[in-house]
Design a protein around this motif. Structure first.
Motif, mmCIF file in Angstrom:
data_model
loop_
_atom_site.group_PDB
_atom_site.id
_atom_site.type_symbol
_atom_site.label_atom_id
_atom_site.label_comp_id
_atom_site.label_asym_id
_atom_site.label_seq_id
_atom_site.Cartn_x
_atom_site.Cartn_y
_atom_site.Cartn_z
ATOM 1 N N ALA A 31 4.548 -92.064 -18.789
ATOM 2 C CA ALA A 31 5.357 -90.848 -18.658
ATOM 3 C C ALA A 31 6.107 -90.471 -19.940
ATOM 4 C CB ALA A 31 6.323 -90.975 -17.490
ATOM 5 N N PRO A 32 6.713 -91.422 -20.683
ATOM 6 C CA PRO A 32 7.420 -91.021 -21.903
ATOM 7 C C PRO A 32 6.520 -90.322 -22.921
ATOM 8 C CG PRO A 32 8.053 -93.230 -21.296
ATOM 9 C CD PRO A 32 6.928 -92.845 -20.400
ATOM 10 N N ALA A 33 5.282 -90.782 -23.045
ATOM 11 C CA ALA A 33 4.366 -90.138 -23.995
ATOM 12 C C ALA A 33 4.058 -88.709 -23.570
ATOM 13 C CB ALA A 33 3.080 -90.952 -24.108
ATOM 14 N N TYR A 34 3.845 -88.493 -22.281
ATOM 15 C CA TYR A 34 3.561 -87.137 -21.803
ATOM 16 C C TYR A 34 4.750 -86.207 -22.016
ATOM 17 C CZ TYR A 34 -0.523 -89.195 -19.567
ATOM 18 O OH TYR A 34 -1.691 -89.854 -19.329
ATOM 19 N N PHE A 35 5.954 -86.686 -21.694
ATOM 20 C CA PHE A 35 7.135 -85.856 -21.897
ATOM 21 C C PHE A 35 7.391 -85.590 -23.384
ATOM 22 C CE2 PHE A 35 8.404 -87.387 -17.572
ATOM 23 C CZ PHE A 35 8.393 -86.140 -16.973
ATOM 24 N N THR A 36 7.108 -86.579 -24.220
ATOM 25 C CA THR A 36 7.269 -86.387 -25.666
ATOM 26 C C THR A 36 6.320 -85.310 -26.166
ATOM 27 O OG1 THR A 36 7.953 -88.680 -25.956
ATOM 28 C CG2 THR A 36 7.180 -87.532 -27.912
ATOM 29 N N ILE A 37 5.068 -85.374 -25.744
ATOM 30 C CA ILE A 37 4.093 -84.352 -26.142
ATOM 31 C C ILE A 37 4.542 -82.978 -25.658
ATOM 32 C CG2 ILE A 37 1.734 -83.520 -25.739
ATOM 33 C CD1 ILE A 37 0.895 -86.510 -25.635
ATOM 34 N N LEU A 38 5.031 -82.905 -24.436
ATOM 35 C CA LEU A 38 5.486 -81.635 -23.880
ATOM 36 C C LEU A 38 6.640 -81.045 -24.693
ATOM 37 C CD1 LEU A 38 5.226 -79.699 -21.353
ATOM 38 C CD2 LEU A 38 7.144 -81.003 -20.427
ATOM 39 N N ILE A 39 7.625 -81.864 -25.005
ATOM 40 C CA ILE A 39 8.803 -81.381 -25.745
ATOM 41 C C ILE A 39 8.440 -81.015 -27.176
ATOM 42 C CG2 ILE A 39 11.056 -82.073 -26.656
ATOM 43 C CD1 ILE A 39 11.344 -83.767 -24.059
ATOM 44 N N VAL A 40 7.731 -81.904 -27.869
ATOM 45 C CA VAL A 40 7.362 -81.629 -29.266
ATOM 46 C C VAL A 40 6.471 -80.395 -29.348
ATOM 47 C CG1 VAL A 40 6.097 -82.522 -31.260
ATOM 48 C CG2 VAL A 40 7.684 -83.999 -30.037
ATOM 49 N N GLY A 41 5.547 -80.257 -28.421
ATOM 50 C CA GLY A 41 4.684 -79.077 -28.411
ATOM 51 C C GLY A 41 5.459 -77.791 -28.211
ATOM 52 N N HIS A 42 6.490 -77.832 -27.362
ATOM 53 C CA HIS A 42 7.299 -76.638 -27.134
ATOM 54 C C HIS A 42 8.234 -76.325 -28.301
ATOM 55 C CE1 HIS A 42 5.900 -76.749 -22.982
ATOM 56 N NE2 HIS A 42 6.316 -75.504 -22.906
ATOM 57 N N ILE A 43 8.431 -77.250 -29.178
ATOM 58 C CA ILE A 43 9.226 -76.990 -30.385
ATOM 59 C C ILE A 43 8.328 -76.534 -31.531
ATOM 60 C CG2 ILE A 43 10.644 -78.077 -32.184
ATOM 61 C CD1 ILE A 43 11.734 -79.936 -29.956
ATOM 62 N N VAL A 44 7.252 -77.269 -31.783
ATOM 63 C CA VAL A 44 6.423 -77.045 -32.967
ATOM 64 C C VAL A 44 5.544 -75.795 -32.843
ATOM 65 C CG1 VAL A 44 4.555 -78.029 -34.355
ATOM 66 C CG2 VAL A 44 6.482 -79.446 -33.681
ATOM 67 N N ILE A 45 4.889 -75.617 -31.715
ATOM 68 C CA ILE A 45 3.937 -74.505 -31.587
ATOM 69 C C ILE A 45 4.619 -73.140 -31.727
ATOM 70 C CG2 ILE A 45 2.244 -73.392 -30.070
ATOM 71 C CD1 ILE A 45 1.293 -76.040 -31.319
ATOM 72 N N PRO A 46 5.728 -72.855 -31.027
ATOM 73 C CA PRO A 46 6.371 -71.546 -31.251
ATOM 74 C C PRO A 46 6.859 -71.359 -32.691
ATOM 75 C CG PRO A 46 7.180 -72.522 -29.237
ATOM 76 C CD PRO A 46 6.364 -73.567 -29.928
ATOM 77 N N ALA A 47 7.396 -72.434 -33.294
ATOM 78 C CA ALA A 47 7.852 -72.322 -34.680
ATOM 79 C C ALA A 47 6.684 -72.043 -35.614
ATOM 80 C CB ALA A 47 8.576 -73.599 -35.096
ATOM 81 N N MET A 48 5.560 -72.699 -35.371
ATOM 82 C CA MET A 48 4.371 -72.479 -36.190
ATOM 83 C C MET A 48 3.867 -71.039 -36.049
ATOM 84 S SD MET A 48 0.654 -74.409 -35.953
ATOM 85 C CE MET A 48 1.424 -75.905 -35.479
ATOM 86 N N LEU A 49 3.847 -70.550 -34.834
ATOM 87 C CA LEU A 49 3.380 -69.178 -34.615
ATOM 88 C C LEU A 49 4.326 -68.147 -35.224
ATOM 89 C CD1 LEU A 49 2.075 -69.488 -30.950
ATOM 90 C CD2 LEU A 49 0.726 -69.270 -33.042
ATOM 91 N N LEU B 27 10.881 -89.991 -33.154
ATOM 92 C CA LEU B 27 12.301 -89.993 -32.802
ATOM 93 C C LEU B 27 12.531 -89.858 -31.298
ATOM 94 C CD1 LEU B 27 13.871 -87.794 -35.627
ATOM 95 C CD2 LEU B 27 14.113 -90.252 -35.307
ATOM 96 N N LEU B 28 11.712 -89.055 -30.640
ATOM 97 C CA LEU B 28 11.947 -88.780 -29.226
ATOM 98 C C LEU B 28 11.384 -89.839 -28.274
ATOM 99 C CD1 LEU B 28 11.344 -84.931 -29.037
ATOM 100 C CD2 LEU B 28 13.502 -86.155 -28.845
ATOM 101 N N LEU B 29 10.283 -90.477 -28.620
ATOM 102 C CA LEU B 29 9.614 -91.375 -27.689
ATOM 103 C C LEU B 29 10.518 -92.487 -27.138
ATOM 104 C CD1 LEU B 29 7.015 -92.052 -26.188
ATOM 105 C CD2 LEU B 29 6.330 -93.407 -28.160
ATOM 106 N N PRO B 30 11.231 -93.260 -27.966
ATOM 107 C CA PRO B 30 12.078 -94.311 -27.379
ATOM 108 C C PRO B 30 13.248 -93.750 -26.571
ATOM 109 C CG PRO B 30 12.291 -94.299 -29.769
ATOM 110 C CD PRO B 30 11.225 -93.315 -29.426
ATOM 111 N N ARG B 31 13.766 -92.592 -26.954
ATOM 112 C CA ARG B 31 14.873 -91.994 -26.212
ATOM 113 C C ARG B 31 14.421 -91.496 -24.846
ATOM 114 N NH1 ARG B 31 15.341 -92.204 -31.246
ATOM 115 N NH2 ARG B 31 17.309 -92.380 -32.334
ATOM 116 N N ILE B 32 13.241 -90.906 -24.815
ATOM 117 C CA ILE B 32 12.709 -90.433 -23.540
ATOM 118 C C ILE B 32 12.368 -91.621 -22.645
ATOM 119 C CG2 ILE B 32 10.749 -89.237 -22.483
ATOM 120 C CD1 ILE B 32 10.834 -87.304 -24.878
ATOM 121 N N LYS B 33 11.827 -92.685 -23.201
ATOM 122 C CA LYS B 33 11.543 -93.879 -22.404
ATOM 123 C C LYS B 33 12.833 -94.436 -21.825
ATOM 124 C CE LYS B 33 9.045 -98.114 -22.070
ATOM 125 N NZ LYS B 33 7.831 -98.765 -22.485
#
Length: 130
Positions: free
Chosen positions: A65-83, A110-116
């Protein structure tokens, strides 16, 4: 027939703890029970027992679960900024590579251990045991 009862370690009750407390302690990397001892032994490996209060921390499993949530959060930060950068300035592809790949890796690490920790703290607060 009555439902089976679940036993908890000494000092804990059947009543769930406030979930915000569990999230806060987990995000800080602290034992969800006492808030003092370290939750993780290494980067993402949980301590078997809290060195401060002795609570069994391996009974709370976060698994994938932490990896999935990390991907979700990072994707929602990086993709809009990139676009937004692409639409506003049309930079060369090399600039995108030099900017977004390191940022994605940095945020993920940075986020993975905190989310875990937050998920383990939430499991403690809600009395979810494996």
């Amino acid at each position: 027939m009555s439902p089976p009862t679940q036993s908890y370690p000494p000092g804990e009750t059947d009543r769930p703890a406030p979930w915000r407390l569990g999230l806060k302690r987990g995000l800080a990397g602290r034992c969800p029970v006492c808030g003092v001892g370290p939750l993780l032994k290494g980067y993402v490996k949980p301590n078997p027992h809290c060195p401060s209060c002795g609570s069994d921390l391996l009974q709370y499993r976060a698994d994938d679960a932490p990896a999935y949530f990390t991907i979700l959060i990072v994707g929602h930060i990086v993709i809009p900024a990139m676009l937004m950068l692409e639409m506003a300035y049309h930079p060369p592809v090399m600039l995108h590579w030099l900017l977004w790949i390191p940022l994605t890796l940095l945020l993920s690490f940075l986020l993975l251990p905190r989310i875990k920790g937050a998920l383990i703290g939430l499991q403690w607060a809600l009395k979810v045991k494996s």
